[in-house]
Design a protein around this motif. Structure first.
Motif, PDB file in Angstrom:
ATOM      1  N   ALA A   1       0.839  -1.201   0.000  1.00  0.00           N
ATOM      2  CA  ALA A   1       0.000   0.000   0.000  1.00  0.00           C
ATOM      3  C   ALA A   1       0.875   1.253   0.000  1.00  0.00           C
ATOM      4  CB  ALA A   1      -0.936  -0.005   1.206  1.00  0.00           C
ATOM      5  N   GLY A   2       1.953   1.227   0.785  1.00  0.00           N
ATOM      6  CA  GLY A   2       2.859   2.371   0.813  1.00  0.00           C
ATOM      7  C   GLY A   2       3.539   2.595  -0.527  1.00  0.00           C
ATOM      8  N   MET A   3       3.841   1.488  -1.196  1.00  0.00           N
ATOM      9  CA  MET A   3       4.466   1.566  -2.513  1.00  0.00           C
ATOM     10  C   MET A   3       3.572   2.321  -3.494  1.00  0.00           C
ATOM     11  SD  MET A   3       5.544  -1.719  -4.817  1.00  0.00           S
ATOM     12  CE  MET A   3       6.383  -2.460  -3.408  1.00  0.00           C
ATOM     13  N   VAL A   4       2.293   1.999  -3.486  1.00  0.00           N
ATOM     14  CA  VAL A   4       1.361   2.652  -4.418  1.00  0.00           C
ATOM     15  C   VAL A   4       1.132   4.104  -4.023  1.00  0.00           C
ATOM     16  CG1 VAL A   4      -0.971   2.583  -5.353  1.00  0.00           C
ATOM     17  CG2 VAL A   4       0.287   0.471  -5.006  1.00  0.00           C
ATOM     18  N   MET A   5       1.113   4.373  -2.717  1.00  0.00           N
ATOM     19  CA  MET A   5       0.906   5.754  -2.296  1.00  0.00           C
ATOM     20  C   MET A   5       2.101   6.634  -2.666  1.00  0.00           C
ATOM     21  SD  MET A   5      -2.069   5.743  -1.546  1.00  0.00           S
ATOM     22  CE  MET A   5      -2.025   7.527  -1.424  1.00  0.00           C
ATOM     23  N   LEU A   6       3.299   6.079  -2.661  1.00  0.00           N
ATOM     24  CA  LEU A   6       4.452   6.843  -3.130  1.00  0.00           C
ATOM     25  C   LEU A   6       4.317   7.151  -4.620  1.00  0.00           C
ATOM     26  CD1 LEU A   6       7.477   5.177  -1.309  1.00  0.00           C
ATOM     27  CD2 LEU A   6       6.629   7.501  -1.019  1.00  0.00           C
ATOM     28  N   HIS A   7       3.749   6.202  -5.367  1.00  0.00           N
ATOM     29  CA  HIS A   7       3.455   6.443  -6.788  1.00  0.00           C
ATOM     30  C   HIS A   7       2.552   7.669  -6.926  1.00  0.00           C
ATOM     31  CE1 HIS A   7       2.362   5.004 -10.954  1.00  0.00           C
ATOM     32  NE2 HIS A   7       1.346   5.814 -10.681  1.00  0.00           N
ATOM     33  N   GLU A   8       1.486   7.671  -6.140  1.00  0.00           N
ATOM     34  CA  GLU A   8       0.548   8.801  -6.212  1.00  0.00           C
ATOM     35  C   GLU A   8       1.180  10.084  -5.701  1.00  0.00           C
ATOM     36  OE1 GLU A   8      -2.116   8.603  -7.805  1.00  0.00           O
ATOM     37  OE2 GLU A   8      -2.083   6.435  -8.042  1.00  0.00           O
ATOM     38  N   LEU A   9       2.062   9.965  -4.708  1.00  0.00           N
ATOM     39  CA  LEU A   9       2.741  11.153  -4.190  1.00  0.00           C
ATOM     40  C   LEU A   9       3.574  11.809  -5.280  1.00  0.00           C
ATOM     41  CD1 LEU A   9       3.356  12.897  -1.711  1.00  0.00           C
ATOM     42  CD2 LEU A   9       5.301  11.391  -1.232  1.00  0.00           C
ATOM     43  N   GLY A  10       4.154  10.990  -6.156  1.00  0.00           N
ATOM     44  CA  GLY A  10       4.909  11.554  -7.272  1.00  0.00           C
ATOM     45  C   GLY A  10       4.037  12.413  -8.166  1.00  0.00           C
ATOM     46  N   HIS A  11       2.846  11.902  -8.508  1.00  0.00           N
ATOM     47  CA  HIS A  11       1.909  12.705  -9.307  1.00  0.00           C
ATOM     48  C   HIS A  11       1.498  13.966  -8.549  1.00  0.00           C
ATOM     49  CE1 HIS A  11       1.674   9.601 -12.244  1.00  0.00           C
ATOM     50  NE2 HIS A  11       0.990   8.754 -11.499  1.00  0.00           N
ATOM     51  N   PHE A  12       1.211  13.807  -7.262  1.00  0.00           N
ATOM     52  CA  PHE A  12       0.720  14.923  -6.442  1.00  0.00           C
ATOM     53  C   PHE A  12       1.750  16.049  -6.366  1.00  0.00           C
ATOM     54  CE2 PHE A  12       0.607  16.945  -2.246  1.00  0.00           C
ATOM     55  CZ  PHE A  12      -0.671  17.476  -2.230  1.00  0.00           C
ATOM     56  N   LEU A  13       2.986  15.705  -6.024  1.00  0.00           N
ATOM     57  CA  LEU A  13       4.012  16.733  -5.831  1.00  0.00           C
ATOM     58  C   LEU A  13       4.335  17.460  -7.124  1.00  0.00           C
ATOM     59  CD1 LEU A  13       6.476  14.885  -3.419  1.00  0.00           C
ATOM     60  CD2 LEU A  13       4.791  16.645  -2.847  1.00  0.00           C
ATOM     61  N   THR A  14       4.434  16.725  -8.230  1.00  0.00           N
ATOM     62  CA  THR A  14       4.759  17.380  -9.501  1.00  0.00           C
ATOM     63  C   THR A  14       3.590  18.215 -10.009  1.00  0.00           C
ATOM     64  OG1 THR A  14       4.165  15.303 -10.625  1.00  0.00           O
ATOM     65  CG2 THR A  14       6.503  15.720 -10.227  1.00  0.00           C
ATOM     66  N   ALA A  15       2.354  17.749  -9.763  1.00  0.00           N
ATOM     67  CA  ALA A  15       1.189  18.536 -10.171  1.00  0.00           C
ATOM     68  C   ALA A  15       1.128  19.844  -9.389  1.00  0.00           C
ATOM     69  CB  ALA A  15      -0.095  17.727  -9.964  1.00  0.00           C
TER      70      ALA A  15
END
Length: 438
Positions: free
Chosen positions: A69-83
């Motif tokens: 779950a943490g792995m996938v949330m880091l994926h989303e964090l990448g989208h979030f921070l760059t957006a």
């Protein structure tokens, strides 16, 4: 990208998750619970799950689920921070899917946790021309941004997988160590009985490398065990290396009666096997990068083989051929669903931190690479659209692709993934892949 579910390790993403706007109202909306009570409810749920895992001795499974779950949330964090960094409007950032357990709004973004820990999502305004966007928000919509910005946001999720894998491999080399082939060492010392501890009495310590016994080089753990077994009560002279120093040690195996054996056998109370060696933190960076490249290359080959015509034919043949399914499960060559991946990772956790890290890195890299496949709803689909629009644009006249024309292809792709994932789950339940860790 705006809704990225947990990708099924071994064969590809499971497809888009539930809608971004689902669940109960966020705190502050009419009819919603107070933030404090929502937080208490979340704490109760998390505590109950952890207590249940401990009670039924499934802490390894819990660790694996949290890691995935943490792995996938880091994926989303990448989208979030760059957006956020590029000025796009992000309205939601949630962990999990399903009913909302807790959420809080900070500025224009709602952050929260939902009940099903199968991934998460980030909602960025205006991901395609199909979405209705408030005219006031249009300048900050994803579709209105420049090509470099859209490309950055689209690949950021997979880039986070690469960074996570690099960090895990660095930690493995620096703190856990990797197995050194050809070494025979003392892994663990345990007394044979109260007051009977030949290894400790001789001065052996965990981490000692056994170089020779009775003047003969030790080339395998089995050879050392055999010599000890054959010399009960007889002093054995060992040449060992500890902390870089070579020492001579004399140990006298205790005579142990073994049921079914006519004569007693020698035991010194140690567990032996290949040693693991750590690296200097600075040198480990280069080693981690090299290992990461090898994992990427191996994952690329595995994806190509699995989704080749022959690979797909072989996979689906297993659904109606029990013998073929059993052979693939025994050989460990079949792609695994999330069910099989969690099982394998749990087995790795039981085998030790090194094995667990290796499995998590493999899953992590697969998720990152699979998400770059150029098909919606994956991140690679958004990359492909951004590249296509850039190629079709002319100076002063930006081209915008009509996503409605891609919908039939995207739906067909999702249907294929559903069938593939469902088949993999069925095979993982009926013919589990053999435990690679013994």
């Amino acid at each position: 990208m705006s809704r990225t579910p947990l990708v099924e390790p071994g064969h590809g993403p499971a497809g888009p998750g539930p809608g971004a706007g689902e669940g109960s109202p966020a705190p502050g909306r009419p009819g919603s619970a107070s933030p404090v009570w929502a937080l208490v409810r979340l704490a109760v749920v998390v505590g109950a799950v952890c207590a249940l895992a401990v009670a039924v001795h499934l802490t390894d499974l819990l660790v694996v689920i949290v890691a995935l779950a943490g792995m996938v949330m880091l994926h989303e964090l990448g989208h979030f921070l760059t957006a956020k960094w590029t000025g796009m409007k992000v309205t939601e950032f949630f962990v999990g899917f399903g009913p909302r357990l807790w959420s809080v709004r900070r500025g224009e973004t709602e952050y929260g946790v939902k009940a099903i820990p199968a991934g998460g999502y980030v909602r960025i305004v205006g991901m395609s021309n199909l979405e209705e966007v408030d005219p006031a928000d249009e300048p900050r919509a994803y579709r209105s941004q420049s090509f470099p910005r859209r490309l950055l946001v689209a690949v950021a999720g997979s880039a986070m997988h690469g960074l996570l894998a690099l960090a895990l491999l660095w930690g493995l080399l620096t703190f856990v160590g990797v197995t050194q082939p050809g070494t025979v060492g003392i892994l663990q010392i345990a007394p044979l009985a109260k007051g009977v501890d030949p290894a400790a009495a001789a001065g052996l310590r965990p981490g000692d490398q056994v170089l020779a016994v009775a003047g003969k080089p030790v080339r395998s753990a089995e050879a050392l065990v055999q010599v000890v077994t054959d010399h009960p009560g007889q002093p054995l002279h060992l040449l060992v290396r500890h902390d870089g120093r070579t020492e001579h040690v004399t140990v006298t195996p205790a005579a142990v009666r073994v049921p079914g054996r006519a004569r007693p056998e020698g035991r010194i109370g140690v567990l032996v096997g290949p040693l693991s060696a750590t690296e200097n933190p600075l040198r480990a960076v280069g080693g981690a990068a090299q290992d990461l490249w090898q994992v990427v290359a191996a994952t690329s080959d595995a994806i190509g083989t699995t989704f080749s015509p022959h690979g797909l034919a072989s996979f689906f043949d297993q659904l109606g051929n029990a013998k073929a399914a059993a052979r693939a499960a025994k050989a460990g060559t079949r792609p695994e669903s999330i069910v099989g991946a969690v099982r394998t990772a749990s087995q790795a956790a039981a085998a030790g931190p090194g094995a667990l890290i290796a499995v998590l890195v493999s899953i992590d890299i697969f998720v990152g690479m699979a998400n770059l496949f150029p098909m919606l709803p994956l991140d690679g689909g958004h990359v492909a659209i951004a590249v296509y629009e850039r190629l079709r644009s002319r100076r002063g006249r930006p081209y915008r692709a009509d996503v409605t024309k891609l919908a039939p292809v995207a739906y067909a792709f999702i249907l294929f993934l559903v069938v593939f994932v469902g088949s993999a789950v069925f095979l993982d339940i009926t013919h589990p892949v053999a435990n690679p860790f013994g």
